[in-house]
Enzyme design. Structure first.
Site, PDB file in Angstrom:
ATOM      1  N   CYS A 161       0.822  -1.203   0.000  1.00 21.84           N
ATOM      2  CA  CYS A 161       0.000   0.000   0.000  1.00 21.84           C
ATOM      3  C   CYS A 161       0.861   1.260   0.000  1.00 21.84           C
ATOM      4  O   CYS A 161       1.515   1.559  -0.990  1.00 21.84           O
ATOM      5  CB  CYS A 161      -1.012  -0.029   1.135  1.00 21.84           C
ATOM      6  N   HIS A 175      -3.790  -4.965   0.044  1.00 21.38           N
ATOM      7  CA  HIS A 175      -3.360  -5.392   1.375  1.00 21.38           C
ATOM      8  C   HIS A 175      -3.430  -6.917   1.476  1.00 21.38           C
ATOM      9  O   HIS A 175      -4.496  -7.471   1.756  1.00 21.38           O
ATOM     10  CB  HIS A 175      -4.272  -4.788   2.447  1.00 21.38           C
ATOM     11  N   GLU A 222      -2.412  -8.739   3.854  1.00 22.65           N
ATOM     12  CA  GLU A 222      -2.730  -9.111   5.234  1.00 22.65           C
ATOM     13  C   GLU A 222      -4.212  -9.010   5.537  1.00 22.65           C
ATOM     14  O   GLU A 222      -4.676  -9.528   6.565  1.00 22.65           O
ATOM     15  CB  GLU A 222      -1.924  -8.246   6.213  1.00 22.65           C
TER      16      GLU A 222
END
Length: 212
Positions: A79, A187, A189
């Site tokens: 990001c 993202h 995660e």
């Protein structure tokens, strides 16, 4: 061990939790010695380019990142980290790290989705990626998988570095890099199983490189 760069820019804890879920040893750190000793570095972040660069420079972390790349230590930008690896960001008209050739641009006003409806900025939600070149981070990831995005700016790296693209009002680069240096606008995660697979692949690459 993987080091998660701590420069007060948001989502380090989310990345750590994802890695811990996978059983991957990791630490959030701003210690240059720990970053130099890590088998790989994850460079995440949310927020504004100008503030991020001020924090990196104040702590000398910009030089730590450059040194890591020069030494061939694997690096994954996420990001904001993905955006400021480039030379310049239109956000705050900011000179950025210039580790990778390219610029970060703001989504244009008045974007429309493919069905003609407005494409609000920031781009927020789940979108697929279209592979443009082979990437070991995507080994075992379903080509139809979607990843989670939150951003108002998009990266425009050197064309030969584009690995995947996404369409949201316009086509933009969502994953770029070269062997040992990668950056994702989305993202991983926060992207469920496909994102965890990408993070596992990065760790496996780092361990194989360290053992070589």
């Amino acid at each position: 061990m993987l080091a998660i760069l701590d420069y007060k820019a948001g989502n380090q804890t989310s990345v750590r939790r994802a890695l811990e879920h996978l059983g991957i040893p990791c630490a959030i750190t701003a210690d240059p010695a720990a970053l130099d000793a890590a088998h790989g570095i994850i460079f995440p972040g949310v927020g504004a380019a100008g503030q991020a660069m001020r924090t990196l420079r104040a702590g000398g972390l910009d030089q730590v990142l450059r040194r890591a790349v020069e030494k061939g230590r694997p690096l994954l930008g996420i990001c904001l980290g993905c955006q400021i690896l480039l030379a310049h960001s239109e956000e705050n008209d900011t000179p950025t790290l210039d580790i990778v050739p390219g610029v970060c641009r703001r989504f244009e006003d008045g974007l429309r989705q493919e069905d003609g409806t407005p494409a609000p900025v920031p781009h927020m939600g789940w979108n697929s990626i279209e592979l443009q070149a082979p990437c070991p981070l995507l080994t075992g990831v379903d080509p139809r998988a979607e990843f989670y995005f939150v951003h108002s700016y998009y990266v425009d790296p050197a064309p030969e570095l584009v690995l995947a693209t996404t369409v949201y009002g316009r086509e933009f680069c969502s994953l770029y890099g070269r062997d040992g240096l990668w950056a994702a606008q989305f993202h991983p995660e926060k992207s469920g199983r496909p994102g965890l697979t990408l993070l596992r692949n990065f760790y496996n690459y780092c361990e194989a490189r360290h053992a070589a």
